[in-house]
Write a protein that holds these residues in place. Structure first.
Motif: not given
Length: 118
Positions: A26-32
């Motif tokens: 899993t990779f994430s940031d504020r939007y996705i």
């Protein structure tokens, strides 16, 4: 040139989504949130999701449409040896398309599935 995504590569069944959730990095940031798994069971598949916390059906469908269009425009730059599940986050509800697209490209580079094609 307006091309649609092939129905063969878009995830439709719960089994496909569950497979990705269980085995993906899993990779994430504020939007996705981007879940990436190897394609040992399914050939290159892409899925789009938006949880009920984001709002009503209109809002959730808009987010999925934006994610679908971003993927469609950038698919030539993504290696095809993986399955990807894109999940919209609350910050993406009121955010501009270009900001979400930059976020997608950044996550792809972080996940090392981005290839620069001229």
């Amino acid at each position: 040139m307006n091309q649609k995504l092939s129905k063969k590569i878009v995830m439709q069944y719960n089994e496909e989504f569950q497979y990705i959730y269980q085995r993906a990095k899993t990779f994430s940031d504020r939007y996705i949130v981007m879940h990436i798994a190897d394609n040992s069971k399914f050939n290159h598949k892409i899925g789009f999701a938006a949880g009920k916390k984001l709002g009503n059906a209109v809002v959730r469908n808009r987010i999925k449409r934006v994610l679908r269009e971003i993927y469609r425009k950038n698919k030539k730059n993504i290696s095809i040896n993986c399955c990807i599940l894109l999940v919209g986050r609350m910050a993406s509800v009121n955010t501009d398309y270009t900001v979400i697209e930059k976020s997608f490209c950044r996550l792809c580079k972080r996940a090392k599935i981005w290839k620069d094609v001229l």
